[in-house]
Design a protein around this motif. Structure first.
Motif, short mmCIF file in Angstrom:
data_model
loop_
_atom_site.label_atom_id
_atom_site.label_comp_id
_atom_site.label_asym_id
_atom_site.label_seq_id
_atom_site.Cartn_x
_atom_site.Cartn_y
_atom_site.Cartn_z
N LEU A 1 11.69 -3.53 3.31
CA LEU A 1 13.10 -3.76 2.98
C LEU A 1 14.05 -3.05 3.92
CD1 LEU A 1 12.95 -3.25 -0.91
CD2 LEU A 1 13.12 -5.43 0.32
N GLN B 1 7.13 -5.28 0.85
CA GLN B 1 7.13 -6.74 0.70
C GLN B 1 5.77 -7.37 1.02
OE1 GLN B 1 10.16 -9.06 0.01
NE2 GLN B 1 10.33 -7.17 -1.18
N TYR C 1 6.73 -6.09 5.61
CA TYR C 1 8.05 -6.65 5.87
C TYR C 1 9.06 -5.79 5.12
CZ TYR C 1 11.05 -10.65 7.15
OH TYR C 1 11.99 -11.47 7.72
N ASN D 1 19.84 -5.13 3.50
CA ASN D 1 19.57 -4.78 2.10
C ASN D 1 20.37 -3.56 1.63
OD1 ASN D 1 17.54 -6.77 1.44
ND2 ASN D 1 16.23 -5.71 2.91
N ASP E 1 4.36 -1.93 -2.93
CA ASP E 1 4.23 -3.31 -2.42
C ASP E 1 5.58 -4.00 -2.30
OD1 ASP E 1 1.56 -2.80 -2.40
OD2 ASP E 1 1.00 -4.28 -3.93
N TYR E 2 6.47 -3.73 -3.27
CA TYR E 2 7.81 -4.31 -3.21
C TYR E 2 8.57 -3.77 -2.00
CZ TYR E 2 12.80 -4.70 -4.31
OH TYR E 2 14.14 -4.92 -4.24
N VAL F 1 2.88 4.11 -7.63
CA VAL F 1 2.59 2.91 -8.41
C VAL F 1 2.49 1.72 -7.46
CG1 VAL F 1 3.41 1.44 -10.28
CG2 VAL F 1 3.88 3.90 -10.34
N ASP F 2 1.45 0.95 -7.63
CA ASP F 2 1.15 -0.12 -6.67
C ASP F 2 2.31 -1.05 -6.37
OD1 ASP F 2 1.01 -1.14 -9.25
OD2 ASP F 2 -0.84 -2.30 -8.93
N TYR F 3 2.89 -1.63 -7.43
CA TYR F 3 3.84 -2.71 -7.15
C TYR F 3 5.14 -2.19 -6.53
CZ TYR F 3 7.02 -1.76 -11.04
OH TYR F 3 7.94 -1.18 -11.86
N PRO G 1 5.00 -4.20 -15.34
CA PRO G 1 5.76 -3.44 -14.35
C PRO G 1 7.22 -3.36 -14.76
CG PRO G 1 4.29 -4.97 -13.26
CD PRO G 1 4.19 -5.26 -14.73
N GLY G 2 7.76 -2.17 -14.71
CA GLY G 2 9.17 -2.00 -15.06
C GLY G 2 9.37 -1.49 -16.48
N LYS H 1 2.04 -7.87 -1.19
CA LYS H 1 1.17 -7.58 -2.33
C LYS H 1 -0.20 -7.12 -1.84
CE LYS H 1 -0.34 -9.51 -6.76
NZ LYS H 1 -0.19 -8.32 -7.60
N ALA I 1 11.09 -7.32 -6.95
CA ALA I 1 10.03 -6.37 -7.31
C ALA I 1 9.02 -6.96 -8.29
CB ALA I 1 10.65 -5.10 -7.91
N PHE J 1 13.55 -11.84 1.23
CA PHE J 1 12.95 -10.73 0.49
C PHE J 1 12.65 -11.14 -0.94
CE2 PHE J 1 15.37 -8.75 3.91
CZ PHE J 1 14.36 -7.99 4.49
N VAL J 2 11.52 -10.64 -1.43
CA VAL J 2 11.04 -11.06 -2.74
C VAL J 2 11.30 -9.94 -3.74
CG1 VAL J 2 8.99 -11.82 -3.99
CG2 VAL J 2 9.27 -12.42 -1.57
N ALA K 1 7.70 -9.67 -8.60
CA ALA K 1 6.67 -10.53 -8.03
C ALA K 1 5.44 -9.75 -7.57
CB ALA K 1 7.26 -11.29 -6.83
N PHE K 2 5.57 -8.42 -7.45
CA PHE K 2 4.46 -7.63 -6.90
C PHE K 2 3.60 -6.98 -7.97
CE2 PHE K 2 7.61 -7.97 -3.57
CZ PHE K 2 6.82 -8.37 -2.51
N GLY K 3 4.01 -7.08 -9.23
CA GLY K 3 3.21 -6.47 -10.29
C GLY K 3 2.02 -7.34 -10.65
#
Lengths: 393, 485
Positions: free
Chosen positions: A129, A236, A127, A303, A232-233, A227-229, B59-60, A238, B7, B4-5, B9-11
């Motif tokens: 951004l 959207q 999904y 966005n 994933d962000y 980097v994974d997240y 993360p971050g 995980k 960032a 939209f969620v 939330a994905f770590g």
């Protein structure tokens, strides 16, 4: 300019109730090409209407703002479709898909375009951004049937076809059948599939893909970060990074061709040098890497505040990334970014990638000596201009 | 947009993270050099490395990103990080797919040179005593063609192999016949001082695609001092030979190697100049090996590793300067190390591989029919140490040689992947096991690495190259271009 690729027929006549969807191939009057039930003869004027009657054509496709032109003659033909003059670009060899009950139609194939793509589905398990084609959770498997019906109507000489979505592998088994049709019907046509690659984490799906044994097939898969997240962000979802990377590895393990795509926006562009370094070290065996300027449309507009970054603000990082990839021997291209915003050292990697139907230039470009080699700009969505747009002299 | 969620939330929370294998070394006050399982380097502070080890990452925070991209951590539910490492490791180790690609035939031990650093040669005219027999050569060839490599290289060694050129021709002829029936291609190279080179030999090499490899130690006085022969004209003969071979065979068909002696240590610029003058495309700045006569004549300990490292660094900097001035020229050892550091290409070079190349990288068929696990192994034998003698061509075949207890013990005990001081070394991924060297210098195939000149030299060159890659963009660009793509 932007070509309208879908609309509603102002008139459709003679279609039975057996199937609500019809795939029509357009033909020119005065020709003797073999034709079948899919062929409709293009009529743009009174004169051509008369000619089509003389030639005893049974199905016509009228392109004219005057509905009465078609309306006056329905009884002379088995089937009549009529669309407004803004679709005058349609020509012999083009293929359109029509939903009979509503008259809605989409241009599926344009014979004089280098950029033909089939939307396979609007479903997607990402999904993103910046998605230019926001996904919808609908049962649209009829599209797969429509594509299978269209493929035999395309010329054998078609150089390339793209399948996009949504996620084309949402209904993977039926999509694989389409690839097999492409192999059998169009062995000389290069096929590109824009996929998020997650499905290939399943060995069953990669094996089926491989078993098609298509002579020129490439999966174009986005990787947005090392980097994974972060990946994933951006998508959207995980767990997407893990599946996408596994998918790429499994495809390459089975000798399949893979392109990695990175769409550049505020969450990916500032780190593009690092991401490129990571790709060079970890995925040096991919067949192509495309670093892509973002099309400001779809979710990207929603966005915009968090995504927009002027290409001038990642110019250095992009140059470094391109050099890293090229030094590693990876085939790398820059898509969708005009030359004036790029360091001249990486111009050789910048290609004219924007599909013709949504490609344009601005006033400043008229004085530019690089225009003929430049990608130009998107005209779709809500175009945003870099402060770096300058005629190169 | 609410759909939209954000960032964060994905770590993965730290409870869902786990460490991947990595090595590290303290490099300064609270500074660490860290390498992942396939040798990618990153720098971390002490605080950072402690946080990584304790998985106190979020993360971050910048550290999570660094550690994740470098494959130091992974999510417990994830597979891709480990699959990437596995794939890359497999690629790095895939030199093992070619089993014993190199076969060295010592066609004679006789030589007309009398180099003090030479490990093996004999000044003798007694052909029957020091020449390989045709029967031995034929058996050795059978064994060479039994090896599992798809393509083998046959290197003629000595002594001075051109003193037994008849046998070389017979071996080449027989090998080509075997290639024709087995489909296994053989390449040929003669390691020669070129003193005996003549038109007939050159024509033969051209007709049969035989490469030449020779010795060039530097300017005339240095070369001739290192390599005495009757007439004192070793340099002249070598240089003329190289030029003629370049003309007749082609520039890429003749190579030169230098041997470093104490007299070389202050003269690296002049040595490089000799290679440039000959139009050679690079030089291999080699250490002196601790074998054979070199140990006996006390050559080996005449200079220590630190002096050699200064010599190497000076030479490398000179070569990089040449490149900056527009003359492409390589230092081949650096090229190999940098290729190891920057790519996952399989490099089977003897000092940079583990498992060691003994036997499974090369076999040496001595003039007398004994088979050794490496060239150094046969040199040790000439001084009475048969530790790396695997068997004899008359009593062994390929399988019994490479599956001998001697070889298996040597290779398995010396793996850097598990040897003490190696297994947790930050340079492990790029280094190699050298059991023969450690046997020769320490009487132990594993060796005590803090006392090992090999270890000191490897770490010294790798630190230097890493420093250039990280801190000198100009030099790094040249070095990267050497990492064969």
């Amino acid at each position: 300019m932007i070509l309208p690729l879908y609309g509603t027929a102002v008139l459709n006549h003679g279609f039975g109730a057996e199937s609500p969807r019809v795939v029509a191939r357009l033909r020119s009057l005065g020709t003797n090409e073999p034709s079948d039930g899919h062929d409709f003869y293009v009529v743009r004027s009174d004169t051509e209407l008369v000619r089509s009657i003389e030639e005893k054509r049974s199905s016509i496709f009228v392109i004219n703002d005057d509905v009465s032109l078609a309306g006056s003659a329905v009884s002379a033909f088995d089937r009549v479709l009529s669309v407004s003059a803004k679709f005058e670009y349609l020509r012999s060899g083009d293929v359109v898909g029509v939903h009979v009950p509503t008259g809605r139609f989409r241009t599926l194939f344009r014979s004089n375009s280098r950029h033909n793509s089939f939307l396979v589905t609007e479903r997607c398990n990402n999904y993103c951004l910046m998605c230019s084609q926001p996904p919808k959770d609908v049962d649209d498997r009829w599209i797969l049937d429509e594509i299978r019906e269209s493929l035999p109507l395309l010329p054998k000489s078609t150089p390339t076809l793209t399948f996009t979505g949504g996620e084309p592998l949402s209904d993977w088994a039926r999509f694989i059948d389409i690839l097999a049709d492409c192999r059998d019907l169009h062995p000389d046509t290069a096929i590109q599939v824009l996929t998020n690659g997650r499905a290939f984490a399943s060995s069953e799906i990669v094996d089926a893909w491989k078993a098609v044994n298509h002579p020129s097939l490439i999966a174009a898969i986005p990787v947005y970060a090392s980097v994974d997240y972060i990946h994933d962000y951006v998508v959207q979802a995980k767990g997407a990074f893990d599946e996408t990377i596994l998918g790429i590895l499994k495809l390459k393990d089975r000798g399949q061709r893979v392109e990695v795509r990175v769409v550049l926006h505020a969450h990916t562009a500032p780190t593009i040098a690092e991401t490129s370094r990571w790709i060079s070290r970890n995925l040096p065996f991919v067949d192509h890497v495309a670093l892509m300027g973002m099309e400001n449309t779809g979710f990207a507009i929603a966005n915009e505040n968090s995504l927009w970054i002027d290409p001038m603000d990642y110019r250095e990082s992009l140059s470094e990334g391109v050099r890293t990839l090229a030094d590693t021997g990876i085939n790398v291209s820059i898509y969708n970014l005009p030359r004036c915003v790029l360091d001249a050292s990486i111009w050789p990697y910048a290609v004219q990638s924007i599909s013709d139907w949504k490609n344009g230039y601005v006033e400043e470009c008229r004085r530019c000596i690089e225009k003929s080699k430049c990608s130009g700009l998107f005209t779709s969505g809500r175009p945003r201009q870099s402060r770096g747009i300058r005629a190169i002299q | 947009m609410a759909r939209f969620v954000a960032a964060k939330a994905f770590g993965s929370p730290s409870g869902e993270l786990t460490l991947l294998p990595f090595n590290f070394e303290r490099t300064g006050n609270a500074q660490f050099l860290v390498s992942n399982m396939v040798g990618d380097f990153i720098r971390l502070t002490e605080d950072e490395i402690n946080k990584v080890i304790d998985l106190k990452l979020n993360p971050g925070d910048g550290l999570y990103e660094k550690a994740y991209a470098a494959h130091l951590i992974t999510g417990t539910q994830q597979k891709a990080q480990q699959q990437l490492l596995a794939l890359r490791l497999r690629s790095r180790m895939s030199f093992l797919r070619e089993m014993t690609p190199l076969h060295m035939f010592v066609v004679t031990l006789r030589c007309e040179h009398s180099c003090p650093y030479c490990q093996v040669s004999r000044q003798s005219t007694d052909r029957s005593r020091f020449d390989m027999s045709e029967a031995t050569a034929q058996r050795a060839l059978d064994i060479a063609f039994e090896s599992k490599s798809s393509r083998i290289k046959i290197e003629f060694q000595g002594g001075e192999p051109l003193l037994n050129f008849d046998l070389i021709q017979k071996i080449v002829h027989a090998a080509k016949a075997k290639s024709a029936t087995t489909g296994k291609k053989a390449d040929f190279v003669i390691a020669t001082n070129l003193a005996l080179l003549n038109d007939e030999i050159l024509r033969y090499c051209k007709d049969n695609e035989v490469l030449l490899s020779t010795s060039l130690d530097g300017p005339p006085d240095l070369h001739n001092k290192n390599r005495p022969r009757p007439g004192g004209n070793s340099y002249e003969l070598a240089v003329n030979g190289i030029r003629r071979a370049q003309q007749v065979l082609g520039r890429d068909r003749v190579g030169a190697l230098m041997t470093t002696t104490e007299s070389s240590l202050d003269r690296v610029d002049q040595i490089i100049e000799e290679y440039l003058k000959l139009g050679l495309d690079g030089i291999f700045l080699r250490p002196l090996s601790p074998f054979g006569f070199a140990v006996k004549t006390k050559q080996y300990h005449r200079y220590d590793t630190k002096r050699w490292l200064r010599f190497f660094e000076r030479g490398l900097r000179r070569i990089l300067e040449l490149n900056h001035q527009g003359t492409p020229f390589r230092e081949f050892y650096s090229a190999l190390v940098v290729t190891r550091m920057l790519t996952d290409k399989p490099i089977g070079y003897v000092d940079l591989r583990s498992p060691a190349g003994a036997g499974i990288g090369a076999l040496v068929y001595n003039y007398d029919g004994y088979v050794y696990a490496s060239d150094e192994g046969r040199m040790l034998a000439e001084t009475g140490d048969n530790a790396f003698r695997l068997g004899h061509v008359n009593t062994h075949d390929y399988s019994s040689l490479v599956l001998s207890d001697t070889l298996i013990d040597t290779i398995s005990a010396s793996l850097t992947q598990c040897a003490p001081e190696c297994s947790d070394c930050v340079f492990e991924s790029h280094c190699g096991a050298n059991p023969v060297h450690h046997h020769a210098t320490q009487g132990d195939i594993v060796g005590i690495k803090p006392l090992s000149d090999f270890c000191e030299r490897q770490k010294g060159t790798m630190r230097l190259l890493l420093d250039m890659l990280e801190n000198s963009p100009r030099d790094a660009a040249i070095l990267r271009s050497w990492a064969s793509i």
